[in-house]
Design a protein around this motif. Sequence first.
Motif, short mmCIF file in Angstrom:
data_model
loop_
_atom_site.label_atom_id
_atom_site.label_comp_id
_atom_site.label_asym_id
_atom_site.label_seq_id
_atom_site.Cartn_x
_atom_site.Cartn_y
_atom_site.Cartn_z
N ALA A 37 0.87 -0.98 -0.05
CA ALA A 37 -0.13 -0.07 0.04
C ALA A 37 0.75 1.34 0.12
O ALA A 37 0.37 2.23 -0.77
N ASP A 38 1.90 1.14 0.80
CA ASP A 38 2.84 2.31 0.84
C ASP A 38 3.45 2.67 -0.60
O ASP A 38 3.65 3.84 -1.04
N ARG A 39 3.92 1.45 -1.08
CA ARG A 39 4.68 1.78 -2.24
C ARG A 39 3.63 2.57 -3.66
O ARG A 39 3.91 3.08 -4.31
N ILE A 40 2.41 1.44 -3.59
CA ILE A 40 1.40 2.00 -4.27
C ILE A 40 1.06 3.60 -4.26
O ILE A 40 0.84 4.14 -5.30
N ALA A 41 1.07 3.83 -2.96
CA ALA A 41 0.80 5.38 -2.50
C ALA A 41 1.83 6.35 -3.23
O ALA A 41 1.57 7.30 -3.81
N ALA A 42 3.28 5.83 -3.11
CA ALA A 42 4.39 6.72 -3.71
C ALA A 42 4.09 6.58 -5.31
O ALA A 42 4.32 7.55 -6.05
N PRO A 63 12.44 12.40 -6.87
CA PRO A 63 13.66 11.87 -6.13
C PRO A 63 13.06 10.78 -5.02
O PRO A 63 13.91 9.94 -4.58
N GLY A 64 11.92 10.76 -4.47
CA GLY A 64 11.61 9.79 -3.54
C GLY A 64 10.93 8.67 -3.97
O GLY A 64 10.51 7.82 -2.94
N LEU A 65 10.92 8.42 -5.19
CA LEU A 65 10.23 6.81 -5.84
C LEU A 65 11.38 5.91 -5.84
O LEU A 65 12.47 6.29 -5.98
N ASP A 66 11.11 4.98 -5.26
CA ASP A 66 11.85 3.65 -5.29
C ASP A 66 12.63 3.37 -6.65
O ASP A 66 11.71 3.59 -7.83
N PRO A 67 14.06 3.41 -6.40
CA PRO A 67 14.56 3.14 -8.17
C PRO A 67 13.95 1.98 -8.71
O PRO A 67 13.79 2.28 -10.12
#
Length: 463
Positions: A37-42, A63-67
């Motif tokens: 859920a946290d990753r989808i929100a990002a 810059p805050g998104l997981d590579p």
Amino acid sequence: MHRDAPHMPSPSMRADPPADLAVSGMLAGADGPQQLADRIAAVNRELARWDSNGGLAHWQPGPGLDPRAAAALKDYLAGCLALPAWAEPERIARAESLFMDMSMLSCTLLFCASLPECYVLPDLSAVLHAAGQLEAHTDYRVRATAAMIFPVMLAGGLTAGEGAGVAQALKVRLIHATIRHLILRGSPEDSLGAGPVRPLLPAGGGIYHTLYAHGWDTERNGLPCNQEELAYTLLTFHYVFLRSLRKLGLGLERQDEEDYLHAWNVLGHMLGIERSLMPDTMEQAQQAFTEIQARGRELVRAPDPRPALAAALMRAMEDEIPLRLFKPFPTLLTRHLCGRDASADLGLNKRRPLVSRLVFAGGLALVRAIDATVRLIVPGFSISRMLTRAFGYRLVTRFLMDQTRPLRLPDALLGQVQDALGQWRHDPRAPRWMNRLEAKLAGHRTAATADSGADPEADKRAA
């Protein structure tokens, strides 16, 4: 429309590999419903920046998104951004022109034909039921649907850099793949032959937790949001719409119908639907629609989620009708447009008040008779068009333009729809007195009140 090769798995067992690959990369390393859920929100915060077709080619992740998610999204855009080679811009432009001409009528048919038919497939309804997207969040579901249709069908939606149809379609495609990933707790490819996904107690109250915990039997039900369901959903938005126009005595010329199908098929390609599953003619569409519904009805679900979904949609429309006599009209119009079998599937065949039924049936017959007669002298005359435009205007202003409802829509989209509303206020094909009557029935609001989300009728009642 081309048939599948004999050795291919059935459409219910096929998903959308490019989108599924993107979502697998997008969610790599996220373990369990909360991390997912946290990753989808990002990711959703990044997708909110996909607001124009031209901007997608130059998109760079924040810059805050997981590579891993950033790389997956860039690869997805690189592979899925282009329109298909068979797309014909002239035919798409003609479909856009037809949409503009039909204007608010389109919105009435969305509520009373396309969406109800969409819920007829039990498995498709089961996914919506699991997410609580219609029973608990009717406004959200309707606004999300309109948020795709308007950017696609307004001028340049699919073909212009400043349009937003391609951007919106690619976001919706990722939503479908994300739903599959959450329900299957992994990629569709890994789920085939792996046995049922067991239900869990939701770890939280959000939609992602609910989908993750739902459970799924792929062997019995096919993949969630599979190719057949996606193709069927597309049919509800072009074939069912065109069929409904015919039932209202407003049918288009054959070439116009096929141009409208073509534009939506281009959208279908952008949504990841296989070309072999998309019809080019109304005859092909009718055959495909009938066959898919028949297969869907073979699957019995207990409890059946469809009546609750349809009832929520009908209530949402009834709430916009002030007079009790006319409140059954959305259900009665849906029954007329969708037919007896679909109405029974959706639980809409229950007896309604006799006076309302008589008024609706008598009014429908009278309107058809008057339209057919007067049109011999005045070709553009249509009471049916006026009434459905007026109701559609109410639905758009209540459900789409009101930013106090769930799912706040982008300002750019609201601006586009507001401009279209201005053009749609007066029907150029109708005489002046019909436009005045339509304005009274629709309760046309000023631009200022529409922008603010205020409801002058509610203000009057409060006073």
